[in-house]
Design a protein around this motif. Structure first.
Motif, PDB file in Angstrom:
ATOM      1  N   THR A  77       2.418  37.183  64.458  1.00  0.00           N
ATOM      2  CA  THR A  77       3.334  37.549  63.380  1.00  0.00           C
ATOM      3  C   THR A  77       4.725  36.998  63.688  1.00  0.00           C
ATOM      4  O   THR A  77       5.186  37.045  64.828  1.00  0.00           O
ATOM      5  CB  THR A  77       3.386  39.068  63.228  1.00  0.00           C
ATOM      6  OG1 THR A  77       2.072  39.543  62.903  1.00  0.00           O
ATOM      7  CG2 THR A  77       4.351  39.492  62.137  1.00  0.00           C
ATOM      8  N   THR A  78       5.384  36.449  62.669  1.00  0.00           N
ATOM      9  CA  THR A  78       6.731  35.908  62.840  1.00  0.00           C
ATOM     10  C   THR A  78       7.706  36.683  61.958  1.00  0.00           C
ATOM     11  O   THR A  78       7.379  37.047  60.822  1.00  0.00           O
ATOM     12  CB  THR A  78       6.794  34.414  62.494  1.00  0.00           C
ATOM     13  OG1 THR A  78       6.398  34.222  61.122  1.00  0.00           O
ATOM     14  CG2 THR A  78       5.872  33.605  63.394  1.00  0.00           C
ATOM     15  N   LEU A  79       8.903  36.926  62.476  1.00  0.00           N
ATOM     16  CA  LEU A  79       9.950  37.663  61.767  1.00  0.00           C
ATOM     17  C   LEU A  79      11.203  36.807  61.709  1.00  0.00           C
ATOM     18  O   LEU A  79      11.705  36.359  62.744  1.00  0.00           O
ATOM     19  CB  LEU A  79      10.260  38.987  62.481  1.00  0.00           C
ATOM     20  CG  LEU A  79       9.075  39.926  62.776  1.00  0.00           C
ATOM     21  CD1 LEU A  79       9.565  41.172  63.489  1.00  0.00           C
ATOM     22  CD2 LEU A  79       8.328  40.287  61.499  1.00  0.00           C
ATOM     23  N   SER A  80      11.705  36.572  60.493  1.00  0.00           N
ATOM     24  CA  SER A  80      12.932  35.797  60.291  1.00  0.00           C
ATOM     25  C   SER A  80      13.963  36.708  59.625  1.00  0.00           C
ATOM     26  O   SER A  80      13.727  37.202  58.513  1.00  0.00           O
ATOM     27  CB  SER A  80      12.651  34.574  59.409  1.00  0.00           C
ATOM     28  OG  SER A  80      11.695  33.730  60.023  1.00  0.00           O
ATOM     29  N   TRP A  81      15.114  36.888  60.287  1.00  0.00           N
ATOM     30  CA  TRP A  81      16.096  37.879  59.859  1.00  0.00           C
ATOM     31  C   TRP A  81      17.284  37.215  59.172  1.00  0.00           C
ATOM     32  O   TRP A  81      17.707  36.137  59.560  1.00  0.00           O
ATOM     33  CB  TRP A  81      16.605  38.679  61.056  1.00  0.00           C
ATOM     34  CG  TRP A  81      15.517  39.377  61.813  1.00  0.00           C
ATOM     35  CD1 TRP A  81      14.847  38.910  62.907  1.00  0.00           C
ATOM     36  CD2 TRP A  81      14.953  40.659  61.513  1.00  0.00           C
ATOM     37  NE1 TRP A  81      13.906  39.818  63.315  1.00  0.00           N
ATOM     38  CE2 TRP A  81      13.956  40.910  62.473  1.00  0.00           C
ATOM     39  CE3 TRP A  81      15.206  41.627  60.544  1.00  0.00           C
ATOM     40  CZ2 TRP A  81      13.203  42.086  62.483  1.00  0.00           C
ATOM     41  CZ3 TRP A  81      14.455  42.787  60.546  1.00  0.00           C
ATOM     42  CH2 TRP A  81      13.475  43.008  61.508  1.00  0.00           C
ATOM     43  N   THR A  82      17.814  37.879  58.168  1.00  0.00           N
ATOM     44  CA  THR A  82      19.085  37.515  57.549  1.00  0.00           C
ATOM     45  C   THR A  82      20.019  38.708  57.701  1.00  0.00           C
ATOM     46  O   THR A  82      19.781  39.777  57.123  1.00  0.00           O
ATOM     47  CB  THR A  82      18.901  37.162  56.067  1.00  0.00           C
ATOM     48  OG1 THR A  82      17.982  36.068  55.950  1.00  0.00           O
ATOM     49  CG2 THR A  82      20.229  36.763  55.440  1.00  0.00           C
ATOM     50  N   LEU A  83      21.077  38.515  58.496  1.00  0.00           N
ATOM     51  CA  LEU A  83      21.953  39.624  58.867  1.00  0.00           C
ATOM     52  C   LEU A  83      23.408  39.273  58.570  1.00  0.00           C
ATOM     53  O   LEU A  83      23.774  38.093  58.555  1.00  0.00           O
ATOM     54  CB  LEU A  83      21.797  39.933  60.363  1.00  0.00           C
ATOM     55  CG  LEU A  83      20.375  40.307  60.820  1.00  0.00           C
ATOM     56  CD1 LEU A  83      20.281  40.302  62.338  1.00  0.00           C
ATOM     57  CD2 LEU A  83      19.986  41.674  60.272  1.00  0.00           C
ATOM     58  N   PRO A  84      24.254  40.270  58.372  1.00  0.00           N
ATOM     59  CA  PRO A  84      25.673  39.991  58.109  1.00  0.00           C
ATOM     60  C   PRO A  84      26.365  39.482  59.373  1.00  0.00           C
ATOM     61  O   PRO A  84      25.857  39.641  60.487  1.00  0.00           O
ATOM     62  CB  PRO A  84      26.219  41.354  57.668  1.00  0.00           C
ATOM     63  CG  PRO A  84      25.281  42.353  58.237  1.00  0.00           C
ATOM     64  CD  PRO A  84      23.934  41.709  58.264  1.00  0.00           C
ATOM     65  N   PRO A  85      27.536  38.860  59.219  1.00  0.00           N
ATOM     66  CA  PRO A  85      28.284  38.390  60.397  1.00  0.00           C
ATOM     67  C   PRO A  85      28.547  39.538  61.367  1.00  0.00           C
ATOM     68  O   PRO A  85      28.861  40.660  60.968  1.00  0.00           O
ATOM     69  CB  PRO A  85      29.581  37.847  59.798  1.00  0.00           C
ATOM     70  CG  PRO A  85      29.237  37.502  58.379  1.00  0.00           C
ATOM     71  CD  PRO A  85      28.214  38.512  57.960  1.00  0.00           C
ATOM     72  N   GLY A  86      28.417  39.229  62.649  1.00  0.00           N
ATOM     73  CA  GLY A  86      28.658  40.234  63.665  1.00  0.00           C
ATOM     74  C   GLY A  86      27.426  41.005  64.079  1.00  0.00           C
ATOM     75  O   GLY A  86      27.513  41.900  64.931  1.00  0.00           O
ATOM     76  N   VAL A  87      26.269  40.675  63.507  1.00  0.00           N
ATOM     77  CA  VAL A  87      25.020  41.360  63.838  1.00  0.00           C
ATOM     78  C   VAL A  87      23.982  40.307  64.213  1.00  0.00           C
ATOM     79  O   VAL A  87      23.801  39.317  63.496  1.00  0.00           O
ATOM     80  CB  VAL A  87      24.500  42.205  62.655  1.00  0.00           C
ATOM     81  CG1 VAL A  87      23.227  42.944  63.045  1.00  0.00           C
ATOM     82  CG2 VAL A  87      25.569  43.193  62.200  1.00  0.00           C
ATOM     83  N   THR A  88      23.316  40.495  65.338  1.00  0.00           N
ATOM     84  CA  THR A  88      22.272  39.567  65.782  1.00  0.00           C
ATOM     85  C   THR A  88      21.008  40.344  66.107  1.00  0.00           C
ATOM     86  O   THR A  88      21.060  41.522  66.492  1.00  0.00           O
ATOM     87  CB  THR A  88      22.720  38.766  67.014  1.00  0.00           C
ATOM     88  OG1 THR A  88      23.049  39.677  68.076  1.00  0.00           O
ATOM     89  CG2 THR A  88      23.928  37.902  66.700  1.00  0.00           C
ATOM     90  N   ALA A  89      19.880  39.673  65.965  1.00  0.00           N
ATOM     91  CA  ALA A  89      18.580  40.285  66.237  1.00  0.00           C
ATOM     92  C   ALA A  89      18.001  39.701  67.520  1.00  0.00           C
ATOM     93  O   ALA A  89      18.114  38.504  67.781  1.00  0.00           O
ATOM     94  CB  ALA A  89      17.622  40.042  65.071  1.00  0.00           C
ATOM     95  N   GLY A  90      17.386  40.554  68.325  1.00  0.00           N
ATOM     96  CA  GLY A  90      16.709  40.106  69.527  1.00  0.00           C
ATOM     97  C   GLY A  90      15.280  39.689  69.240  1.00  0.00           C
ATOM     98  O   GLY A  90      14.871  39.506  68.091  1.00  0.00           O
TER      99      GLY A  90
END
Length: 707
Positions: A77-90
């Protein structure tokens, strides 16, 4: 007619509001899984505090998805994130997998319910605003779900996490997922390569698991035989195991991340260790994907059957083809409903030479600008990495549903159910009277919206050539194509002879207007059928229910009863919020199965069939392409054609482009095409024959005879 189009567009926008609201969803449900985006933020989404998000997948019985190393088959399974500036996903904190036997093979994956947690890092650069006070998390996930068959699925999710309040609703699920994580080991681990086996040694395992049988999960794929059970042994606190190397090994790493886990039948514990590899790896053997005889046949056919990725056209020839293709596009079935309205518009201007000229020029402007807009948008999206082709907009269920609403409104207006002038502001009605050319312009836009999914003779090669050109050279091709489509009406509007042939306005026009509602509503039925191919029966049924609600709203507006109007609008809005998501949510892809004579096209299948000495015919088609559907029900179903195909033992393959499919887009590009329909005959050892989009029985039989 301006009031029809303006109000129709307003209604589309109004109906899109609940659909968009439902599109911001955190749950995607298919027949095999229920996938939900969940979050856990005990102190809110603030810098320095733990915030977790994750995709929770609940599988139907006997179905499973995959771990980061899927084993002998499958995909993680693959997860691609779209997040606001200042937030990152591990990275995904993968829970312990299970070994899933599949015949003589085995996979690593998950059954039942699994949560794939991901940590978010909130930095001080994250700045909520008054309008966006929550942390909005967007996710595009793709997973492969399998039983005996495998179905690739994907979904888009949106979730808002409060910034200043805790989110502990899913605490139990995230705590359980954390407990299912493998524990890092601090002891020494090593792997020794001995011939075609690996000797794995792990030290310092906890005393309570010593002596137990452990499961081994290498994180690196295609290293060991997944189905093989390792021969393991305990020597004090040292666990050793001999594992056979995979015959399809493609890597020779210096380090191997390994996960050890206790057996499935007890409370599981897992351990993660990074093992150093020593010893001499055996040579990596290239494993052919097909038999040697098939490989040789493929090589023999490759030179003859290869088509260059771009057609051998000049820019001038492409412009000429675009002009001719645009002209012929007027004969395609998908354009008929709009052209019928255009004819009635001409009749309204009988005896008004200036009105004819203005009408023709405004209509032509609408057509040309719409072709330029669609072409420019397609080129921009392709430049951004999207695998798109001509007619791409009807691969979106939202666009299909919007067109269905528009044609329903226009059809009901033509049928006399309501008149926009009864409830539109007088300024809008006055605007129509002062700007009659705007009606013609909008009818040109509508004509392109309906005609664009089709490709006509000469048009396909020009489109395929244009997508490979720089934008400055490509856009004139689209403009000339639009000019070709508008040319008959532009010429007729400038010709006095045409004006003399038109009947004078009269009572007959009301009868014609009622008759024109039939092709409009027939187009709605076609669009609902197209949506059923994309969003399933639930999507089609939901669209029909909303169209019925819109019809009731229009009828109550005509009655000028404020109470009934408000009730009908409220009921339709509630209905849209309740079932609107069924329209925009893609149904699970149907597994590739035989459909009568026609088999499902797959990448590489043409080459393998040719290598076996059998000719092939491929029908590149789509549910939203009326020309495709017409050809399939006439020429391709003709008894004489079917007899010829059987006599030549032709393998029939159908590439369904109803949904966006990058593999089909790439295959069309190799043929120098960028839209459907496309019909291709392949003969072993010969170049493919690309047939005309307007497929006649005689031409197809002649092409089959040459196989």
């Amino acid at each position: 007619m301006l009031h029809r189009f303006l109000t129709a567009l307003v209604l589309i926008a109004a109906s899109a509001i609940p659909l968009c609201a439902n599109a911001q969803k955190s749950i995607v449900t298919t027949e095999q899984v229920r996938a939900e985006l969940v979050a856990h933020a005990p102190q809110g989404a603030v810098p320095g505090q733990p915030v977790w998000v994750g995709l929770q997948i609940s599988h139907q019985p006997e179905w499973h998805t995959y771990w980061k190393n899927a084993g002998d088959s499958g995909l993680p399974t693959t997860l691609s994130w779209t997040l606001p500036p200042g937030v990152t996903a591990g990275d995904i904190a993968w829970p312990l997998p299970h070994k899933i036997p599949v015949g003589t093979l085995a996979n690593y994956g998950y059954e039942g319910t699994v949560l794939l947690p991901v940590p978010l890092t909130i930095t001080p650069a994250f700045k909520p605003t008054l309008l966006a006070s929550d942390l909005e998390v967007k996710l595009h996930a793709a997973w492969l779900v399998c039983r005996k068959e495998c179905i690739p699925q994907e979904g888009d999710f949106v979730l808002k996490i409060p910034v200043k309040s805790s989110t502990g609703l899913n605490a139990a699920a995230f705590n359980a997922a954390q407990a299912a994580q493998p524990e890092p080991l601090v002891g020494r681990s090593n792997v020794v390569v001995k011939g075609n086996n690996l000797r794995v040694s792990v030290t310092d395992l906890p005393p309570e698991i010593r002596g137990k049988t452990l499961q081994l999960f290498p994180e690196t794929p295609e290293i060991t035989e997944t189905a093989a059970e390792p021969t393991q042994n305990w020597e004090g606190d040292v666990w050793t195991a001999d594992v056979p190397l995979s015959a399809q090994r493609s890597q020779s790493p210096d380090e191997m991340p390994l996960v050890l886990a206790t057996a499935d039948g007890e409370p599981r514990r897992g351990f993660l260790t990074l093992a150093n590899v020593s010893g001499r790896w055996p040579a990596v053997a290239a494993v052919p994907t097909v038999s040697p005889a098939l490989t040789a046949a493929l090589q023999a056919n490759s030179a003859a059957s290869q088509i260059p990725s771009a057609p051998s056209l000049t820019w001038g020839a492409a412009l000429l083809g675009a002009l001719l293709g645009g002209l012929i596009l007027n004969l395609m079935p998908c354009v008929f409903p709009v052209l019928a309205i255009k004819v009635m518009g001409f009749a309204q201007h009988a005896g008004d030479r200036r009105g004819h000229r203005v009408d023709g020029m405004a209509y032509s402007t609408g057509v040309v600008l719409s072709f330029l807009a669609l072409g420019g948008l397609m080129l921009a999206l392709r430049a951004g990495g999207e695998q798109l082709g001509w007619g791409f907009q009807l691969q979106s269920p939202a666009v299909v549903a919007g067109l269905a609403v528009l044609f329903t409104v226009v059809g009901l207006n033509l049928a006399g159910l309501f008149e926009f002038g009864q409830f539109l502001p007088s300024r809008v009605v006055t605007l129509q009277a002062r700007n009659p050319a705007l009606n013609a312009f909008l009818s040109g836009v509508l004509a392109v919206a309906v005609a664009s999914p089709c490709t006509a003779p000469f048009m396909g090669a020009s489109l395929g050539f244009a997508v490979g050109l720089p934008t400055v050279q490509a856009l004139p091709v689209f403009a000339i194509m639009g000019l070709g489509m508008a040319l008959p009406y532009l010429a007729a509007s400038l010709s006095p002879a045409v004006a003399r042939l038109l009947p004078r306005p009269g009572a007959w026009m009301q009868t014609l207007r009622r008759l024109l509602a039939i092709p409009m509503l027939a187009t709605v039925a076609w669009l609902v059928w197209v949506l059923a191919q994309q969003s399933g029966m639930a999507g089609a049924a939901s669209l029909l229910a909303l169209l019925a609600g819109a019809t009731v709203v229009l009828w109550t507006l005509r009655q000028k009863n404020t109470t009934s109007t408000m009730v009908s609008i409220a009921a339709t809005a509630v209905l849209a919020f309740a079932i609107g998501h069924n329209i925009t949510q893609l149904a699970p892809p149907v597994p590739a199965v035989a459909n009568g004579r026609w088999q499902a096209w797959e990448p590489g299948r043409v080459e393998q069939t040719l290598a076996a000495g059998q000719p092939v015919m491929v029908d590149f088609s789509a549910a939203w392409c009326i020309t495709c559907q017409y050809n399939e029900r006439t020429t391709l179903a003709h008894p004489a054609v079917l007899a010829d195909l059987d006599a030549k033992n032709v393998q029939l393959l159908r590439a369904d482009w109803t949904r966006r499919d990058p593999a089909i887009t790439a295959a069309l590009g190799q043929l120098g095409r960028n839209g459907v329909p496309v019909y291709v005959l392949y003969k072993p050892g010969s170049a493919p024959q690309v047939l005309s989009e307007v497929l006649s029985v005689d031409d197809l039989r002649a092409a089959i005879a040459r196989l």
